[in-house]
Structures are given as C-alpha cells and as structure tokens.
Design a protein around this motif. Structure first.
Motif, PDB file in Angstrom:
ATOM      1  N   ARG A  12       0.837  -1.207   0.000  1.00  0.00           N
ATOM      2  CA  ARG A  12       0.000   0.000   0.000  1.00  0.00           C
ATOM      3  C   ARG A  12       0.868   1.253   0.000  1.00  0.00           C
ATOM      4  N   ASP A  16       0.682   4.058  -2.683  1.00  0.00           N
ATOM      5  CA  ASP A  16       0.440   5.441  -2.245  1.00  0.00           C
ATOM      6  C   ASP A  16       1.421   6.388  -2.931  1.00  0.00           C
ATOM      7  N   ASN A  17       2.693   6.016  -2.933  1.00  0.00           N
ATOM      8  CA  ASN A  17       3.715   6.858  -3.561  1.00  0.00           C
ATOM      9  C   ASN A  17       3.488   6.992  -5.063  1.00  0.00           C
ATOM     10  N   THR A  20       0.412   9.452  -5.964  1.00  0.00           N
ATOM     11  CA  THR A  20       0.411  10.873  -5.604  1.00  0.00           C
ATOM     12  C   THR A  20       0.164  11.785  -6.805  1.00  0.00           C
ATOM     13  N   SER A  30      -3.858  16.690  -0.866  1.00  0.00           N
ATOM     14  CA  SER A  30      -3.341  15.485  -0.199  1.00  0.00           C
ATOM     15  C   SER A  30      -3.985  15.310   1.182  1.00  0.00           C
ATOM     16  N   TRP A  33      -7.393  13.858   0.532  1.00  0.00           N
ATOM     17  CA  TRP A  33      -7.227  12.462   0.118  1.00  0.00           C
ATOM     18  C   TRP A  33      -6.981  11.575   1.334  1.00  0.00           C
ATOM     19  N   GLY A  34      -6.156  12.053   2.250  1.00  0.00           N
ATOM     20  CA  GLY A  34      -5.910  11.297   3.476  1.00  0.00           C
ATOM     21  C   GLY A  34      -7.190  11.056   4.259  1.00  0.00           C
ATOM     22  N   MET A  37      -9.276   8.467   2.410  1.00  0.00           N
ATOM     23  CA  MET A  37      -8.748   7.115   2.590  1.00  0.00           C
ATOM     24  C   MET A  37      -9.027   6.556   3.983  1.00  0.00           C
ATOM     25  N   TYR A 131      -7.675   3.815  -7.121  1.00  0.00           N
ATOM     26  CA  TYR A 131      -6.610   3.395  -6.203  1.00  0.00           C
ATOM     27  C   TYR A 131      -6.682   1.880  -5.976  1.00  0.00           C
TER      28      TYR A 131
END
Length: 154
Positions: A12, A16-17, A20, A30, A33-34, A37, A131
């Motif tokens: 994951r 995730d990286n 981006t 971001s 998005w956090g 998630m 994702y």
C-alpha cells in the motif's frame, strides 16, 4: 478479515507513492485524500474465484466525512492557501473563506443543498476505486495477488 490488509501495508505504501500524481491531478488536496482514505475500506469481491476476484472500495462511510472536506479547505484558505499546491480551490471561482464557510453551512452556491457534495462524493468514489485497481495491479505485478486473495477468504 483485516489480516489481509495488514499483510499488504508495504504494498500500500508503494502504491500510495505511485498514486500521488493522480491525487495531485484530482480535485482533492493530499490532506483531503488522506481523510477520504481513512473513511474507505477495501474488500475483495468474488474472492473464491481467481478469475473474477478484484479489490473493491467500500465507500459507505464517505458521505459522513464529506462535510469535513470543506472544513479542511476552509482551514487551508484561512492560512492563505496551500503552499505550492495547485489544488483546484474548490472550483467555485474563488471566494475564499466566506464561501467555504457558507458551503459548510449549506448556504453556498452550486445548489442541491450540499454545495455540490454529490459531485464531490462521486469524484471521491471514482478516485478511491482507481486506487483499488492500482493496488490490485501492483499485487499482481509483484506476484502477491494470489496470496492476498486466499488470505482474504480465511
């Protein structure tokens, strides 16, 4: 069933990286998005069938956090905007803090009582499923998909 997600924490992080850029090109910052998630869980649909099994996003908790996205935007606007962030400033033609507060109170602009929240929710759900698709593709590429699929069933 959370053991299967615990087993792929490293995978994951890699996804995730890699993801981006997609988040940066989306309507969400971001920080947003956090938050999205944290309200999302992943499941494997048709886990018993190796040919049809796929990771799907359970977004049933997203509607509850959508108003909080506006709070995040309000905080960023109050601090003068995100440094270096191209974020899309909410897409309302700019109005800043006052419009953000009005939107959070359901008094703002794009009709529908939620300031475009249905559109936001749809965009969040689409991005989360992208994702999930990316995560599954990564697991398949690294040869870990079968192991994860089987672990999900246990």
């Amino acid at each position: 069933m959370s053991e299967w997600t615990d087993a792929i924490v490293g995978e994951r992080m890699t996804v995730d990286n890699q993801f981006t850029d997609r988040v940066a090109a989306s309507r969400f910052s971001s920080q947003e998005w956090g938050l999205i998630m944290t309200a999302t869980e992943f499941e494997i649909e048709n886990a018993a069938d190796p040919d049809d099994a796929r990771i799907v996003a359970d977004t049933s908790s997203l509607p509850a956090i959508m108003p909080e996205l506006e709070n995040v935007r309000s905080q960023v606007a109050a601090m003068g905007g995100a440094p270096g962030g191209d974020g899309d400033s909410g897409g309302s033609g700019g109005g800043g803090l006052v419009d953000s507060i009005k939107g959070a109170l359901g008094l703002g602009g794009s009709g529908g009582g939620g300031g475009g929240s249905d559109e936001e929710l749809d965009a969040a759900e689409r991005l989360v499923q992208e994702y999930a698709d990316e995560l599954q593709a990564h697991l398949e590429d690294t040869g870990k998909w079968e192991q994860v699929r089987v672990a999900y069933q246990e």
